[in-house]
Design a protein around this motif. Sequence first.
Motif: not given
Lengths: 601, 200, 358
Positions: A41, A45, A53-54, A58, A90-93, A95, A97, A101-102, A104, A107
């Motif tokens: 994962y 950032r 920038e990505l 996918v 490519i999705q929220d996962h 972090l 931190h 929080f989740s 971007p 995967y």
Amino acid sequence: MIEITATSPLHHFPGGIHPPEQKALANQTPIQRLPLAPMLYIPLRQHSGPAGELCVQVGDHVLKGQALTQPGVDNGLPVHASTSGTIVAIQDHPLNHPSGFSGPTAYLQPDGAEQWIERQPIDDLSRLSHREILMHLQLMGIAGLGGAGFPTARKVAGAQGIDLLIINGVECEPYIVADDRLMREHAAEIVRGSQLLQTITAAKQVVIAVEDNKPEAIAAFETVLAADANVTNTMILRVVPTRYPSGGEKQLIQVLTGLQVPADQLPADIGILVQNVGTAFAVARAIDHGEPLIERVVTITGQALSKPGTAWIPLGTPIDHILSVSGFQPANKQRVIIGGPMMGYTIASLQVPVIKTTNCILAPSAKELAPPEHEMACIRCGACEQVCPASLLPQQLQWLAKAKDYDGLKQHHLADCIECGACAYVCPSEIPLVQYYRQAKAEIREQLIEQQKSEIARQRFEARQARLEREKEERLEKHRKAAEARKAAQAARADSGEEDPVKAALARVKAKKAAQQAAEPASESTDAPADDKKAQVAAAVARAKARKAEREAALAQADDQQKADDDKKAQVAAAVARAKARKAERDAAAQQEKQEDGESS
Amino acid sequence: MSWLLGILALAVLALVAGLILGFAAIRFRVESDPIVEQIDNLLPQTQCGQCGYPGCRPYAEAIANGDEINKCPPGGQATIDKLADLLGREAKPLDAAHGEEDVKKVAVIREDECIGCTKCIQACPVDAILGAARQMHTVIADECTGCDLCVEPCPVDCIDMVAVAVKPERWKWNLDQIPIQDITASSEHSNSEDKQVQTQ
Amino acid sequence: MSFFIASSPHNHQKRTTSRLMQLVLLAMVPGVLAQFYFFGWGIVWQLLIAGFTAVCAESLCLIARERSPLRGLQDYSALVTAALLAVSIPPLAPWWVIVIGTIFAIVVVKHLFGGIGHNIFNPAMAAYVLLLISFPVQMTSWLPPVTLSGESIGWWDSLRLILVQYTSAGYSVDQVRAVATGQLFDAVVMATPLDQIKTDLAQGLTLSESLSKPIFGAFAGHGWLWVNVAYLFGGLMLLQQRIIQWHIPAALLGALAVAAIIGSLAAPDALPGLNIHLFSGGTMLAAFFIATDPVSAATSNRGKLIYAALVGVLIYVIRSFGGYPDAIAFAVLLANLCVPVIDQYTRPTAYGQAGGQR
């Protein structure tokens, strides 16, 4: 001009503590390689500053070391594929931190081939411009591996022609041995990286600083430095006494030079740059081998693990994979800490990946790190003040933070707190001082942002008011001018004896009106093109209304569905709502029809 | 005679003290913002008009003229406290008649439904909506104060007030709000609820 | 099974407030033993009464303030306050003296100011002053040391004297004192050594005449010397255990010593010397146990030095020129008042605020 020799005296920073080191737990074995995780994962950032920038999608197959993001407009730091494989999502996962929080995340499903992208080492630094070298470091995704992960290229760019480059191998935090093992096993490459950094920054002198509790690392450096005669002129090794937090950037500067970095300045402003040994190693890999930052040494330690140690972990590897291969035996209320016991943070999910700044995963037993006890009242004992390395008044800050006196906190220099945790470590009342400071700092930062925002809002509001005022005046002015012009024209015409145009116009209007009244049914058709737009808008409005009604009906329905006993009522209500919606639709349609009728007639 | 002397002495004393004070008032004058400016600085500048005045500055003027200080829902209790502190008045709870304190929001236009009527643009107090007649409009999120004023005029009801998501770097260290996960549950790789983010 | 979220640091020294207070109590043991040896059972009863009263008062205050009494009592601070007050008052003072004092210390000085950590005055000393000005007779009725009078009062008679003011044989405190002192001083009111000097000097005796009285040993007050030595020993234990820092005791004793030396050089026949000042009153108790109370003392190291020196000088000034023979409580309270100012002006310079240079 700062100059340090092998014998120049070391200085002291105020305060400091000696917590149990617990380093022997993990530093006895060489750095291992763990089996690859089934899924990586990779957060887009992983460092301070903007994300890149990505640049993959996918389904793309990526090679090891291939960039997943590029600097982009914000000049963000790229992240790279840690191994070859397929981007499956490519999705929220979650972090890595403290907030949990989740964010971007890419995967990456490894294919196991470990197939490298074509690497582009730099053979000769002198062939490249300074800018190109920095760009290379940026593209290789190099960030500071010791602390917050500040992009190295930027830090280096701001420190040109400095007096002193400090390579920080102090690693003062208990438990963490990642740098220790790296120094023992890769001293030569760290020295190489230090030389490269020296070349890039044109630093006059390099000091490698190691704490005296790492004799093996010191010996390794001594061997490397002794072997290379031309290095020793500008590069020396200094052993500093063990005391937490001597590895803090500001504290290390003070220990080595006796200087303090002024509060609102950077080390570069007094001619000093500090880089972590891990960063120096990564710089050497990036320049000599063209390898981007895709893995790092992570300390895996704590008594809840049966196999502690250190390992090269590909960035993006989830923590639970690492823990499970290290013999993790979680207890109830288990803490999993990223970083050390003094400054690390607990995570709420084991799905969190290893990122560029992850130097330690600590899974302690309740015995070795006792969970925090109930906070008691401050008795002003002053123990915190004795240990504060920034010479602050922690207890005073605590009172002020509890009272939410943010001005007082600023006056007491809360911003200079490095959150090392020494104060909370010694506090007999077990007050979570650092937590209070962090919250206060966050609140102050938030207030500042809000203040700036409200200032901008005020300016925009005032600008708008001024604009409206101006437009109003312009309109009035235009009317006035037009009236004047009319008057002047009238006067001119009166002089020349022409027919009064106003009277003529009035007559024309009258005539037209009469004609219109005569042909009433046909009148609408003449206005049809103008009405067309109006009708469309009206239709849209009607549609929106209908949708709203529908939504409300659906809502009512959903609401009522929950109440099983009110089933019948719900049905009736739904029916009524549906009927209403239909009616609204019909109305809308009727209106439209009417309009269309008008058009066709 | 002696009482006359007493009065005289007191009068002279008062005169001298008055002169000193007057001199000090001119000599050591501290230039401060007019009170309206200070009040205006404390208000959140959302320009939402929930206080009943057309913007923050008019409300600041009203407060300076004696209006209540508890009519600003976007500022909430924090603003009331600061105003009370500045003006030496009692800090009252927020007047519910003007609304309640809410999380920070930002206006978002559902762009495919926008008909380009420019009504919201005219309503926006801080010119944070971009667009032209019969063109799609959009909100400049960074400039939006979350005042809510654009929602009402929209004829097709395509403006939503969306709570601003907290970014990790603006997180306020509320450790207690972190949902605690079960270790057993977290070992499954389930992310079905996560939203798909835009790919390039 | 779930994860535990906590704030860093996750490690802790585990030297809690309760532990600190327990160690302070422990360090008082030598001094208390010395007082027991020289002044009899009274001290033991006073400690017990004070301790019991303190626990009750603290619990009631905590309940009234809607805090958990069990948790609040765990910090042992109430017991320390009680102990400090109990060792400061005459051993045979009536029970209501110590009860009133303890209640005042806990309820008024501590909890009315906001509880532990919020009081600006040292509770024990504020209570001592209250008792001293309210009950001057009871608060100055010290017995001569047992070793001097040879009159030891048993534990039962001590308790009776404290509770009902009569021994089982029917003697009152004054009678007991008369017996004890009469054998020595022809019924002169017996007091502490410092009191004796004050009285004698007021009566026109010279210092050396006063010091030749039996209550004084060769070096300092009889018995009191050893009490002070015992508290010094306990204090050094605290220093060694790093419960307290050296700043306050050193500055207090230093300032007192300097003042005493200057005074005795200037007026050798009117002002007692160093030995008397350091070892005859409550000096060691003050230097190591009372002035070091962190709540009411200054916080920074420099501030502590100033604060303690102020206490030392005030002790000397009040002892030499004031109306009271000993002055610990007044000196400490006056210095407590100065703490906010001292703290304000002794703030250390934060890192990086000194213009980049040390």
